[in-house]
Design an enzyme around this catalytic site. Structure first.
Site, PDB file in Angstrom:
ATOM      1  N   GLU A 112       0.821  -1.205   0.000  1.00 61.27           N
ATOM      2  CA  GLU A 112       0.000   0.000   0.000  1.00 61.27           C
ATOM      3  C   GLU A 112       0.859   1.260   0.000  1.00 61.27           C
ATOM      4  O   GLU A 112       1.977   1.261   0.507  1.00 61.27           O
ATOM      5  CB  GLU A 112      -0.902   0.012   1.242  1.00 61.27           C
ATOM      6  CG  GLU A 112      -1.889  -1.150   1.225  1.00 61.27           C
ATOM      7  CD  GLU A 112      -2.812  -1.193   2.437  1.00 61.27           C
ATOM      8  OE1 GLU A 112      -3.900  -1.751   2.305  1.00 61.27           O
ATOM      9  OE2 GLU A 112      -2.449  -0.676   3.498  1.00 61.27           O
ATOM     10  N   CYS A 125       3.512   8.559   1.059  1.00 63.78           N
ATOM     11  CA  CYS A 125       4.056   7.589   2.006  1.00 63.78           C
ATOM     12  C   CYS A 125       4.134   6.253   1.269  1.00 63.78           C
ATOM     13  O   CYS A 125       3.116   5.747   0.784  1.00 63.78           O
ATOM     14  CB  CYS A 125       3.117   7.505   3.215  1.00 63.78           C
ATOM     15  SG  CYS A 125       3.582   6.240   4.399  1.00 63.78           S
ATOM     16  N   CYS A 132       6.835  -6.989   6.753  1.00 57.93           N
ATOM     17  CA  CYS A 132       7.994  -6.459   7.470  1.00 57.93           C
ATOM     18  C   CYS A 132       8.474  -7.507   8.460  1.00 57.93           C
ATOM     19  O   CYS A 132       7.665  -8.198   9.080  1.00 57.93           O
ATOM     20  CB  CYS A 132       7.615  -5.181   8.224  1.00 57.93           C
ATOM     21  SG  CYS A 132       9.014  -4.378   9.067  1.00 57.93           S
ATOM     22  N   CYS A 136       7.436  -5.391  15.319  1.00 59.77           N
ATOM     23  CA  CYS A 136       7.018  -4.471  16.384  1.00 59.77           C
ATOM     24  C   CYS A 136       5.549  -4.777  16.716  1.00 59.77           C
ATOM     25  O   CYS A 136       4.702  -4.786  15.819  1.00 59.77           O
ATOM     26  CB  CYS A 136       7.179  -3.027  15.936  1.00 59.77           C
ATOM     27  SG  CYS A 136       8.881  -2.634  15.439  1.00 59.77           S
ATOM     28  N   CYS A 139       2.444  -2.561  15.522  1.00 62.98           N
ATOM     29  CA  CYS A 139       2.366  -2.175  14.107  1.00 62.98           C
ATOM     30  C   CYS A 139       1.647  -3.250  13.305  1.00 62.98           C
ATOM     31  O   CYS A 139       1.967  -4.437  13.411  1.00 62.98           O
ATOM     32  CB  CYS A 139       3.773  -1.961  13.554  1.00 62.98           C
ATOM     33  SG  CYS A 139       3.822  -1.671  11.780  1.00 62.98           S
ATOM     34  N   CYS A 367      -0.090   6.013   9.990  1.00 61.73           N
ATOM     35  CA  CYS A 367       1.171   5.309  10.224  1.00 61.73           C
ATOM     36  C   CYS A 367       0.960   3.918  10.772  1.00 61.73           C
ATOM     37  O   CYS A 367       0.219   3.717  11.711  1.00 61.73           O
ATOM     38  CB  CYS A 367       1.999   6.010  11.283  1.00 61.73           C
ATOM     39  SG  CYS A 367       2.251   7.697  10.983  1.00 61.73           S
TER      40      CYS A 367
HETATM   41  N1  SAH Z   1       9.979   0.299   9.580  1.00 63.29           N
HETATM   42  C1  SAH Z   1      10.166   1.717   9.555  1.00 63.29           C
HETATM   43  C2  SAH Z   1       9.212   2.456   8.632  1.00 63.29           C
HETATM   44  C3  SAH Z   1       7.751   2.069   8.604  1.00 63.29           C
HETATM   45  S1  SAH Z   1       6.731   2.497   9.977  1.00 63.29           S
HETATM   46  C4  SAH Z   1      10.074   2.273  10.974  1.00 63.29           C
HETATM   47  O1  SAH Z   1       9.656   1.554  11.858  1.00 63.29           O
HETATM   48  O2  SAH Z   1      10.479   3.410  11.184  1.00 63.29           O
HETATM   49  C5  SAH Z   1       6.581   4.236   9.972  1.00 63.29           C
HETATM   50  C6  SAH Z   1       6.260   4.813  11.346  1.00 63.29           C
HETATM   51  O3  SAH Z   1       4.935   4.440  11.767  1.00 63.29           O
HETATM   52  C7  SAH Z   1       7.202   4.307  12.420  1.00 63.29           C
HETATM   53  O4  SAH Z   1       7.644   5.367  13.236  1.00 63.29           O
HETATM   54  C8  SAH Z   1       6.317   3.352  13.172  1.00 63.29           C
HETATM   55  O5  SAH Z   1       6.789   3.130  14.453  1.00 63.29           O
HETATM   56  C9  SAH Z   1       4.985   4.036  13.119  1.00 63.29           C
HETATM   57  N2  SAH Z   1       3.857   3.153  13.471  1.00 63.29           N
HETATM   58  C10 SAH Z   1       3.779   1.824  13.300  1.00 63.29           C
HETATM   59  N3  SAH Z   1       2.627   1.329  13.793  1.00 63.29           N
HETATM   60  C11 SAH Z   1       1.945   2.382  14.290  1.00 63.29           C
HETATM   61  C12 SAH Z   1       0.672   2.512  14.928  1.00 63.29           C
HETATM   62  N4  SAH Z   1      -0.110   1.455  15.138  1.00 63.29           N
HETATM   63  N5  SAH Z   1       0.293   3.744  15.321  1.00 63.29           N
HETATM   64  C13 SAH Z   1       1.083   4.815  15.095  1.00 63.29           C
HETATM   65  N6  SAH Z   1       2.282   4.764  14.488  1.00 63.29           N
HETATM   66  C14 SAH Z   1       2.721   3.550  14.093  1.00 63.29           C
END
Ligand code: SAH
Length: 376
Positions: A112, A125, A132, A136, A139, A367
């Protein structure tokens, strides 16, 4: 996934090896393009003409490549312009100014990208991987694991398509240019370093070799793959680095960002400082606010202390992101009062801080929500 022979990602999981996406013009460097058209029996100058059509005019219909003889167009298309991504679903939010597109790749992988239009600027974006491997727990993408890396062509495709539709005025809000590109869609860009860097170079290269988008508008967001951050310093590209920190202490960060067990808070902050110091570019420290998990005032104080201890010339900026809970998540966004207290503690310590606006929440476009629930 049942392979036992594929490469291992940094979380230790095996990654299925798959067929590679077809080669595209956007996978080639300018020199390789010249070489490739020559191999096809065409004069070298055709490479520039093709690039001008694709990158400068954003013309995707070969029927309109009128400076190329008709007899040449088909072989060129067959050789260099396979369809890499097919849009399978589009969702609009914020009165049409936020657009999320789900794409299907050649092997059925779904990724996406999101277009966000603001007054006077447009941000895209994009995804760097299908899925991935960083796992985390907050996420959406991380919960599904890694399917595969995207090719440079697949990464640039997301930007090229958005740039074309914006230029042609096909999207609500009228014609526009792309100003910012953030690698904050699906995937960990540093885990797909080679393709991401090739994509960055093309996005940045002046027309006709690339899209000519200022690298100052480019942000690579990472969980903190330290060796890659160091490598990026040596590329000498003015790309903004965003570090997804989310906790100032190892005990909590080990849980929120599992890669922390390899590269801990001190190591990732040192690398971020090195990046800022070498490039003189401000690093963005990303910090999700999760209710009663990482949003205590003492953590704001510790964060401020750790950042300032490494240098005080404004090398960092803290970007707070209210958690956008994934379906079934045990966590929620912080209370307003705790968010405010966190901000106040940072500000009092002299830390520049903003709370990120959460565009596209109702279409899961915010995000970390790019989970590709659409199945092919
Ligand atoms: N893997 C990279 C880039 C993709 S995520 C990274 O982690 O930086 C982009 C951003 O969205 C990151 O800062 C991530 O922590 C944040 N993110 C992921 N899941 C989220 C959620 N459920 N709510 C808010 N931000 C989130």
């Amino acid at each position: 996934m049942t392979t036992t022979t594929g490469p291992i990602d940094l979380t230790g999981k095996f990654v299925a090896s798959r067929r590679r996406p077809p080669r595209h013009w956007m996978d080639l460097t300018p020199a390789q393009r010249v070489e490739s058209v020559t191999e096809l029996g065409l004069p070298a100058y055709r490479a520039k003409q093709i690039s001008s059509q694709w990158f400068s005019r954003l013309e995707t219909d070969p029927a309109n490549w009128t400076d190329l003889p008709v007899a040449v167009r088909q072989p060129v298309v067959d050789e260099f312009f396979p369809t890499l991504l097919v849009p399978i679903r589009e969702q609009f939010a914020d009165a049409g100014l936020t657009i999320k597109t789900a794409w299907r790749a050649f092997d059925g992988a779904v990724i996406e990208s999101v277009i966000m239009r603001y007054p006077g600027r447009t941000t895209i974006c994009i995804s760097s991987e299908a899925g991935c491997g960083m796992a985390c727990p907050f996420c959406a993408t991380g919960q599904g694991g890694l399917q595969r890396n995207l090719s440079a062509g697949e990464i640039v495709w997301q930007v090229h398509d958005a740039a074309r539709r914006l230029a042609n005025g096909e999207l609500p809000g009228g014609p526009a240019r792309v100003n910012n590109i953030v690698f904050m869609g699906m995937g960990e860009p540093m885990a797909n370093y080679r393709a991401v860097l090739a994509a960055v170079r093309q996005i940045h290269a002046p027309a006709p070799d690339g899209l000519g988008i200022s690298a100052r508008g480019l942000t690579i967001s990472t969980v903190g793959m330290v060796p890659r951050i160091k490598q990026l310093i040596d590329e000498d590209l003015p790309v903004t680095l965003a570090l997804s920190l989310h906790a100032p202490d190892d005990e909590l960060r080990d849980e929120l960002v599992p890669l922390n067990r390899h590269f801990n808070v001190a190591a990732v902050l040192d690398a971020a400082w090195d990046y800022a110091n070498a490039t003189r570019r401000r690093v963005s420290i990303e910090y999700i606010l999760i209710k009663d998990i990482n949003d205590q005032a003492w953590r704001a104080d510790l964060l401020a202390k750790l950042l300032k201890a490494r240098g005080d010339w404004g090398w960092f900026h803290v970007n707070l992101i209210p958690l956008n809970p994934t379906p079934g998540s045990k966590w929620t966004a912080s209370r307003r009062s705790d968010e405010q207290a966190f901000v106040t503690h940072l500000e009092r310590a002299g830390v520049p801080v903003t709370v990120r606006d959460t565009r596209g929440r109702e279409i899961d476009g915010a995000c970390g929500q790019l989970a590709a629930r659409t199945r092919p």
